[in-house]
Design a protein around this motif. Structure first.
Motif, PDB file in Angstrom:
ATOM      1  N   GLU A   1     -15.013 -60.338 -82.381  1.00 19.19           N
ATOM      2  CA  GLU A   1     -16.440 -60.162 -82.108  1.00 19.19           C
ATOM      3  C   GLU A   1     -16.852 -60.943 -80.859  1.00 19.19           C
ATOM      4  O   GLU A   1     -17.672 -60.464 -80.054  1.00 19.19           O
TER       5      GLU A   1
ATOM      6  N   ASN B   1     -15.300 -59.264 -77.646  1.00 16.84           N
ATOM      7  CA  ASN B   1     -15.973 -58.031 -77.232  1.00 16.84           C
ATOM      8  C   ASN B   1     -17.445 -58.241 -76.924  1.00 16.84           C
ATOM      9  O   ASN B   1     -18.174 -57.272 -76.706  1.00 16.84           O
TER      10      ASN B   1
ATOM     11  N   ARG C   1     -19.865 -59.114 -78.870  1.00 12.89           N
ATOM     12  CA  ARG C   1     -20.649 -58.397 -79.875  1.00 12.89           C
ATOM     13  C   ARG C   1     -20.878 -59.269 -81.113  1.00 12.89           C
ATOM     14  O   ARG C   1     -20.693 -58.820 -82.243  1.00 12.89           O
TER      15      ARG C   1
ATOM     16  N   PRO D   1     -25.235 -56.337 -84.015  1.00 10.64           N
ATOM     17  CA  PRO D   1     -24.378 -56.557 -82.844  1.00 10.64           C
ATOM     18  C   PRO D   1     -24.413 -55.390 -81.867  1.00 10.64           C
ATOM     19  O   PRO D   1     -24.375 -54.226 -82.254  1.00 10.64           O
ATOM     20  N   PHE D   2     -24.521 -55.733 -80.600  1.00 14.80           N
ATOM     21  CA  PHE D   2     -24.268 -54.795 -79.511  1.00 14.80           C
ATOM     22  C   PHE D   2     -23.778 -55.602 -78.316  1.00 14.80           C
ATOM     23  O   PHE D   2     -23.784 -56.837 -78.350  1.00 14.80           O
ATOM     24  N   TYR D   3     -23.333 -54.930 -77.277  1.00 13.33           N
ATOM     25  CA  TYR D   3     -22.755 -55.591 -76.109  1.00 13.33           C
ATOM     26  C   TYR D   3     -23.779 -56.529 -75.482  1.00 13.33           C
ATOM     27  O   TYR D   3     -24.844 -56.106 -75.029  1.00 13.33           O
ATOM     28  N   ASN D   4     -23.445 -57.803 -75.446  1.00 12.86           N
ATOM     29  CA  ASN D   4     -24.334 -58.831 -74.896  1.00 12.86           C
ATOM     30  C   ASN D   4     -23.488 -59.828 -74.112  1.00 12.86           C
ATOM     31  O   ASN D   4     -23.001 -60.818 -74.650  1.00 12.86           O
TER      32      ASN D   4
ATOM     33  N   GLN E   1     -14.871 -51.496 -76.745  1.00 18.65           N
ATOM     34  CA  GLN E   1     -16.022 -50.699 -77.133  1.00 18.65           C
ATOM     35  C   GLN E   1     -16.895 -50.422 -75.915  1.00 18.65           C
ATOM     36  O   GLN E   1     -16.809 -51.128 -74.897  1.00 18.65           O
TER      37      GLN E   1
ATOM     38  N   LYS F   1     -20.194 -50.263 -73.549  1.00 20.81           N
ATOM     39  CA  LYS F   1     -21.271 -51.213 -73.251  1.00 20.81           C
ATOM     40  C   LYS F   1     -22.591 -50.595 -73.730  1.00 20.81           C
ATOM     41  O   LYS F   1     -23.283 -49.910 -72.983  1.00 20.81           O
TER      42      LYS F   1
ATOM     43  N   ASN G   1     -25.431 -52.014 -74.805  1.00 20.97           N
ATOM     44  CA  ASN G   1     -26.660 -52.796 -74.751  1.00 20.97           C
ATOM     45  C   ASN G   1     -27.848 -51.857 -74.547  1.00 20.97           C
ATOM     46  O   ASN G   1     -27.862 -51.073 -73.603  1.00 20.97           O
TER      47      ASN G   1
END
Length: 432
Positions: A191, A194, A196, A236-239, A338, A340, A342
């Protein structure tokens, strides 16, 4: 109208300027602040350590030299430890050719070094000339990595897994006292790798947001633990942020019994085979000693010579091709990458436009940018991207590596990095 004042400029780390002349130019409704040092008239972009990513006005040569000297001096101010060269460093075969466009870029932009490796040999090897920035940069000079250090940390994690120190990328941080009671307590390494972890409410880019905004690199993980007490993760998302890789680096330190220096030294000397010293950086105002060794002081920032950055990349390529344990790790994090995702509208607009180097990659995994836009889907390409034009891109299928070092990114990265990875060719003439 110009006004002249004399001020002490102490923050730049430049030995020859006790006093600098400062000017404010108020013409045209704007405000251009400059000062004079041994290099000439320098544009003052403010108090931040780095030059802005897209500075206005564009820097002149004295400004570039001033920032370069400051960057090179960073390792002397916040050094954690130094890794000495290998007694038997990795050789780099070469069959060099001259590329006129690369020379032109080195003479006209902030580019410091360009390396192209393919067919198991170095084929383009160019460095800034003496008349440009060569007074400060040689083959031995330890150049800063910026976020390229994130990817190096990932590779180091692979070695830790292969050494049996850490089980796998699914291991959680729950056994680590420095994250207990925070949103990271039960997060897994993958996590973090990535980007996330669901930390976007508290951590973004270079800053932790609570209780007030503060740069990630200013405090130890122990100090961040106090600020993040009681926090809980969000969806969670791309940060993309700088705390996640610091957590991974310091977790490796914890799992080695706080013998991070020894572990890193063995890795770089015996596996990578470095030719010159590499410097590892600590958070501000802390150095490595008995009192600080278990506080989580390590940043992922390193300073290495231009050819040693290439050696790290060649070691990765070799591991991938040989399907070694570290190679299988690289393949695993690539498989777990994964998109991106965001949801920020401005971010997604830039991502669709692919108008900046790290926006040229649609995916992210294991602290690497992946899925190069407009490249064949089956191509296994991992990119390391650092602020200011530090780029290392590896095409594992074609066996091709491009490495750049720069003061800031005003060179034609599309042509000499992105397109070279795609085709292996540096086209002559103008390019838009």
């Amino acid at each position: 109208m110009f006004r002249i004042l004399f001020v002490f400029v102490l923050s730049l780390g430049l030995s020859s300027q006790a006093i600098a002349a400062v000017k404010w130019n108020n013409s045209g409704g704007g405000s251009l602040k400059t000062y004079t040092n041994k290099y000439g008239e320098v544009f003052d972009y403010g108090s931040n350590f780095e030059m802005p990513e897209k500075p206005s006005p564009k820097p002149n040569v004295p400004t570039l030299l001033t920032y370069l000297e400051k960057y090179l001096n960073e390792k002397n101010k916040v050094l954690a430890f130094k890794v000495n060269p290998s007694t038997k460093f990795r050789g780099l075969k070469s069959d060099l050719r001259t590329e006129a466009y690369i020379k032109k870029q080195l003479n006209e932009t902030a580019l410091l070094s360009y390396l192209l490796f393919e067919n198991n040999q170095l084929v383009v090897d160019e460095i800034t000339p003496e008349t440009r920035f060569g007074s400060l940069v040689t083959n031995e000079t330890p150049l800063l990595a910026n976020s390229v250090g994130k990817s190096f940390t990932s590779y180091l994690l692979g070695h830790a897994i292969c050494s049996g120190i850490i089980k796998d990328v699914n291991e959680s941080l729950s056994d680590w006292p420095l994250v207990q009671g925070t949103m990271y307590e039960n997060k897994t390494l993958i996590e973090l790798l990535n980007m996330r972890a669901g930390a976007q409410e508290f951590v973004r880019s270079a800053d932790v947001l609570i209780p007030e905004r503060k740069n990630v690199n200013h405090l130890s993980i122990s100090q961040w633990q106090q600020r993040l007490k009681g926090t809980k993760p969000s969806r969670p998302f791309y940060n993309y942020n700088n705390l996640a890789p610091r957590l991974v680096a310091n977790y490796i330190d914890y799992k080695t019994g706080h013998k991070y220096k020894d572990f890193v030294t063995e890795f770089l000397q015996n596996k990578v085979g470095i030719e010159h010293p590499i410097y590892f950086i600590a958070n501000d105002r802390m150095s490595l000693n008995e009192a600080t060794k278990n506080l989580g002081i390590y940043r992922t920032q390193i300073h290495a010579s231009r050819h040693d950055y290439l050696r790290i990349a060649v070691s990765m390529l070799e591991d991938w091709q040989m399907n070694s344990c570290e190679g299988r790790y690289l393949k695993e994090i690539y498989a777990k990458r994964q998109l991106k995702d965001n949801p920020d509208k401005a971010f997604q607009k830039d991502l669709r436009a692919h108008n900046w180097h790290n926006y040229s990659y649609d995916g992210y995994g294991g602290f690497f940018h992946t899925d190069l836009f407009n490249a064949e889907r089956e191509r296994k390409i991992l990119a390391m991207d650092g602020f200011g034009g530090q780029m290392t891109v590896i095409d594992f299928d074609e066996g091709r590596i491009v490495v750049t070092n720069a003061i800031y990114n005003n060179f034609n990265w599309k042509k000499i990095v992105r397109d070279v990875i795609k085709s292996g060719k540096i086209k002559s003439g103008n390019w838009n």
